[in-house]
Design a protein around this motif. Structure first.
Motif, PDB file in Angstrom:
ATOM      1  N   ARG A  31       0.832  -1.198   0.000  1.00 45.07           N
ATOM      2  CA  ARG A  31       0.000   0.000   0.000  1.00 45.07           C
ATOM      3  C   ARG A  31       0.874   1.258   0.000  1.00 45.07           C
ATOM      4  NH1 ARG A  31      -0.339  -1.813   5.406  1.00 45.07           N
ATOM      5  NH2 ARG A  31       0.214  -0.232   6.957  1.00 45.07           N
ATOM      6  N   GLN A  32       0.293   2.321  -0.475  1.00 39.68           N
ATOM      7  CA  GLN A  32       0.979   3.604  -0.436  1.00 39.68           C
ATOM      8  C   GLN A  32       1.051   4.085   1.015  1.00 39.68           C
ATOM      9  OE1 GLN A  32      -1.092   6.232  -3.143  1.00 39.68           O
ATOM     10  NE2 GLN A  32      -1.077   4.719  -4.792  1.00 39.68           N
ATOM     11  N   ASP A 130      11.931  -2.249  -0.650  1.00 38.60           N
ATOM     12  CA  ASP A 130      11.146  -1.019  -0.763  1.00 38.60           C
ATOM     13  C   ASP A 130      12.029   0.171  -1.128  1.00 38.60           C
ATOM     14  OD1 ASP A 130       8.610  -2.000  -0.359  1.00 38.60           O
ATOM     15  OD2 ASP A 130       8.532  -1.541   1.776  1.00 38.60           O
ATOM     16  N   ILE A 131      13.230   0.205  -0.591  1.00 35.58           N
ATOM     17  CA  ILE A 131      14.151   1.292  -0.929  1.00 35.58           C
ATOM     18  C   ILE A 131      14.481   1.257  -2.416  1.00 35.58           C
ATOM     19  CG2 ILE A 131      16.523   2.120  -0.620  1.00 35.58           C
ATOM     20  CD1 ILE A 131      16.238   1.387   2.361  1.00 35.58           C
ATOM     21  N   ALA A 149       3.091   7.538  -6.994  1.00 35.78           N
ATOM     22  CA  ALA A 149       3.081   6.986  -5.638  1.00 35.78           C
ATOM     23  C   ALA A 149       3.527   5.529  -5.702  1.00 35.78           C
ATOM     24  CB  ALA A 149       1.689   7.095  -5.034  1.00 35.78           C
ATOM     25  N   VAL A 150       4.466   5.154  -4.848  1.00 36.78           N
ATOM     26  CA  VAL A 150       4.989   3.786  -4.836  1.00 36.78           C
ATOM     27  C   VAL A 150       4.280   2.967  -3.757  1.00 36.78           C
ATOM     28  CG1 VAL A 150       7.037   2.347  -4.492  1.00 36.78           C
ATOM     29  CG2 VAL A 150       7.238   4.542  -5.641  1.00 36.78           C
ATOM     30  N   LEU A 312       4.911  -4.106 -12.187  1.00 39.87           N
ATOM     31  CA  LEU A 312       6.202  -4.766 -12.021  1.00 39.87           C
ATOM     32  C   LEU A 312       6.572  -4.844 -10.544  1.00 39.87           C
ATOM     33  CD1 LEU A 312       8.889  -5.910 -13.155  1.00 39.87           C
ATOM     34  CD2 LEU A 312       9.711  -3.541 -13.284  1.00 39.87           C
ATOM     35  N   GLY A 313       6.307  -3.774  -9.810  1.00 38.19           N
ATOM     36  CA  GLY A 313       6.648  -3.730  -8.394  1.00 38.19           C
ATOM     37  C   GLY A 313       5.844  -4.677  -7.528  1.00 38.19           C
ATOM     38  N   ARG A 314       4.821  -5.290  -8.094  1.00 40.55           N
ATOM     39  CA  ARG A 314       3.985  -6.240  -7.361  1.00 40.55           C
ATOM     40  C   ARG A 314       4.413  -7.693  -7.583  1.00 40.55           C
ATOM     41  NH1 ARG A 314      -1.657  -3.462  -9.492  1.00 40.55           N
ATOM     42  NH2 ARG A 314      -1.687  -1.686  -8.038  1.00 40.55           N
ATOM     43  N   VAL A 315       5.345  -7.902  -8.477  1.00 41.68           N
ATOM     44  CA  VAL A 315       5.717  -9.275  -8.852  1.00 41.68           C
ATOM     45  C   VAL A 315       6.384 -10.003  -7.687  1.00 41.68           C
ATOM     46  CG1 VAL A 315       7.179 -10.682 -10.357  1.00 41.68           C
ATOM     47  CG2 VAL A 315       5.946  -8.718 -11.307  1.00 41.68           C
TER      48      VAL A 315
END
Length: 334
Positions: A31-32, A130-131, A149-150, A312-315
């Motif tokens: 989550r953001q 996360d970084i 937003a990441v 991609l960041g959810r893989v």
């Protein structure tokens, strides 16, 4: 009998729904603003560290972005690509396909981690994974691309092996079917693949990754890949003469190599995609309309890229403590 059938059907529906919940991707737990109450200033801390690194070298941009991609496609976005090899284990980063990853990408994450951990409230509270995700966003926006937003909440992986990399990353010789398949294996659509390919609007490639296109193409002496712009091919031959030092590299985007923009697609229209896996996107009639759309519309491209890099960041993310932890040192497994 009818009542029994209704009950059985109800149970079946319930079971299917339950299974559906159980197999939901762990990305649903990202989550953001994940660190709002843990390390509230983490995003500005990371951005400041990335900015400082970028002022030292522009390689920070493609180095960090490529590191994120190579991490996520091998056992998920878990910073396992940053782990150093030991006497008893050869890690992901030392697989042959990862040896060309720029050291500045690794250094960006390590320095950002140090900056975060320098704040007592944040020490050992923010994962390397996360970084890296935040740093990837920052290098994109700092080089002219979109900000976004990441989603956060990843844990760092518990293992890193060279063997796990084999067959997981696309090669510069891939055609559209091969590209589509390897991205689909990670739940990434063909449209997202085409958007993510535009990361090649920054960065560079070593001559040996495309020399087959500019010298004796297809085994025919003096032949050049017909899908390569002839003038561009001549320029590349000057930059990469036969038997050139393998460490020599040229920009992936010859027009605006330090700016994150949609020039990548304009280049493809001119048959100036450096790698054949880039140019094939404009040559194949299935992907060409998307290339033309984003070449003409930078706003549409930016929107598509944000959606793609978010996916991609959810893989393969780890959010369960049984799957990962927060590394004290990004290069060493806890």
């Amino acid at each position: 009998m009818a009542k029994s059938l209704i009950i059985n059907r109800a149970l079946l529906v319930f079971t299917i729904n339950l299974l559906g919940l159980l197999v939901q991707p762990s990305s649903a737990q990202l989550r953001q603003n994940y660190y709002a109450n843990i390390c509230p200033n983490v995003e500005s801390i990371v951005r400041n560290a990335v900015t400082a690194k970028l002022q030292q070298t522009t390689v920070t941009v493609p180095g960090t972005l490529r590191l994120f991609f190579h991490d996520c496609f091998v056992n998920g976005c878990d910073a396992s690509v940053i782990v150093a090899s030991t006497a008893s284990n050869t890690a992901e980063k030392d697989n042959s396909i990862n040896l060309s990853l720029a050291g500045d990408g690794f250094d960006t994450v390590i320095k950002a981690k140090a900056a975060v951990d320098a704040v007592e409230q944040c020490r050992n509270k923010v994962s390397c994974a996360d970084i890296l995700a935040m740093a990837a966003r920052d290098v994109i926006s700092l080089s002219g691309g979109p900000s976004y937003a990441v989603e956060l909440g990843r844990l760092d992986g518990l293992s890193s092996t060279s063997a796990s990399v084999d067959g997981k990353l696309p090669l510069p010789t891939f055609n559209l079917n091969q590209l589509t398949a390897i991205f689909a294996a990670n739940g990434i659509s063909q449209t997202d693949m085409i958007a993510l390919s535009a990361a090649h609007t920054v960065g560079f490639s070593h001559c040996d990754k495309f020399s087959n296109r500019i010298y004796d193409f297809g085994g025919k002496a003096g032949s050049i890949d017909p899908s390569l712009n002839r003038t561009y091919a001549t320029q590349l031959q000057i930059q990469c003469p036969r038997n050139v030092d393998p460490t020599i590299a040229v920009p992936l985007d010859p027009v605006s190599p330090r700016v994150f923009d949609n020039q990548y697609y304009l280049n493809l229209q001119q048959r100036m995609g450096l790698l054949s896996s880039d140019q094939v996107l404009a040559e194949d009639t299935r992907s060409r309309p998307t290339i033309n759309n984003w070449a003409a519309n930078s706003v549409a491209f930016n929107q598509a890229f944000v959606a793609a890099i978010t996916n991609l960041g959810r893989v393969g993310v780890k959010t369960n403590p049984s799957e990962g932890n927060i590394r004290r040192d990004c290069t060493v497994l806890n």
